[in-house]
Design a protein around this motif. Structure first.
Motif, PDB file in Angstrom:
ATOM      1  N   TYR A   7       0.704  -1.561  -0.107  1.00 13.36           N
ATOM      2  CA  TYR A   7       0.059   0.145   0.016  1.00 13.36           C
ATOM      3  C   TYR A   7       0.952   1.107   0.139  1.00 13.36           C
ATOM      4  N   SER A  58     -13.807  -8.006   5.872  1.00 16.86           N
ATOM      5  CA  SER A  58     -14.346  -6.516   5.520  1.00 16.86           C
ATOM      6  C   SER A  58     -12.820  -6.611   6.244  1.00 16.86           C
ATOM      7  N   SER A  59     -12.589  -6.207   7.329  1.00 15.70           N
ATOM      8  CA  SER A  59     -11.099  -5.782   8.253  1.00 15.70           C
ATOM      9  C   SER A  59     -10.825  -5.214   7.699  1.00 15.70           C
ATOM     10  N   LYS A  61     -10.149  -4.317   3.898  1.00 16.61           N
ATOM     11  CA  LYS A  61     -10.956  -3.465   3.050  1.00 16.61           C
ATOM     12  C   LYS A  61     -11.407  -2.206   3.990  1.00 16.61           C
ATOM     13  N   ASP A  62     -11.592  -2.418   5.192  1.00 16.58           N
ATOM     14  CA  ASP A  62     -11.414  -1.480   6.158  1.00 16.58           C
ATOM     15  C   ASP A  62     -10.621  -0.792   6.258  1.00 16.58           C
ATOM     16  N   GLN A  64      -7.545  -1.287   4.136  1.00 11.21           N
ATOM     17  CA  GLN A  64      -7.056  -0.607   3.294  1.00 11.21           C
ATOM     18  C   GLN A  64      -8.210   1.209   3.061  1.00 11.21           C
ATOM     19  N   ALA A  65      -9.291   1.347   2.961  1.00 11.10           N
ATOM     20  CA  ALA A  65      -9.801   2.490   2.743  1.00 11.10           C
ATOM     21  C   ALA A  65      -9.187   3.598   3.460  1.00 11.10           C
ATOM     22  N   GLU A  66      -8.204   2.835   4.778  1.00 14.27           N
ATOM     23  CA  GLU A  66      -8.428   4.234   5.694  1.00 14.27           C
ATOM     24  C   GLU A  66      -7.225   5.065   5.025  1.00 14.27           C
ATOM     25  N   PRO A  67      -7.111   6.823   5.295  1.00 10.61           N
ATOM     26  CA  PRO A  67      -5.383   6.623   4.824  1.00 10.61           C
ATOM     27  C   PRO A  67      -4.478   7.149   4.814  1.00 10.61           C
ATOM     28  N   HIS A  68      -3.501   6.936   4.427  1.00 11.26           N
ATOM     29  CA  HIS A  68      -1.885   7.087   4.805  1.00 11.26           C
ATOM     30  C   HIS A  68      -1.560   7.732   4.449  1.00 11.26           C
TER      31      HIS A  68
END
Length: 68
Positions: A7, A58-59, A61-62, A64-68
């Motif tokens: 990522y 699901s976890s 995906k959550d 991965q969706a968080e901003p880095h």
């Protein structure tokens, strides 16, 4: 372990550079790789229950969706 840092290529390069120059971290990385391989081999015939698989996906995906 491979691909866990996909990522963020910059972080991956920095971590790899550090590990390559740090004997203590090299040992830790070797232990982590060895454990991962051993666990994968031991669990070849194991299948996670569908509900557990859904929760894990699901976890992930959550995260991965968080901003880095």
């Amino acid at each position: 372990m491979r691909g866990e840092l996909d990522y963020c290529k910059t972080a991956q390069a920095e971590i790899r550079e550090h590990i390559d120059s740090c004997p203590g971290c090299q040992n830790e990385a070797t232990v982590a790789r060895t454990m991962t391989i051993a666990i994968q081999r031991a669990c070849l015939e194991e299948v996670a229950p569908d509900e557990l698989r859904r929760r894990i996906v699901s976890s992930l995906k959550d995260v991965q969706a968080e901003p880095h």
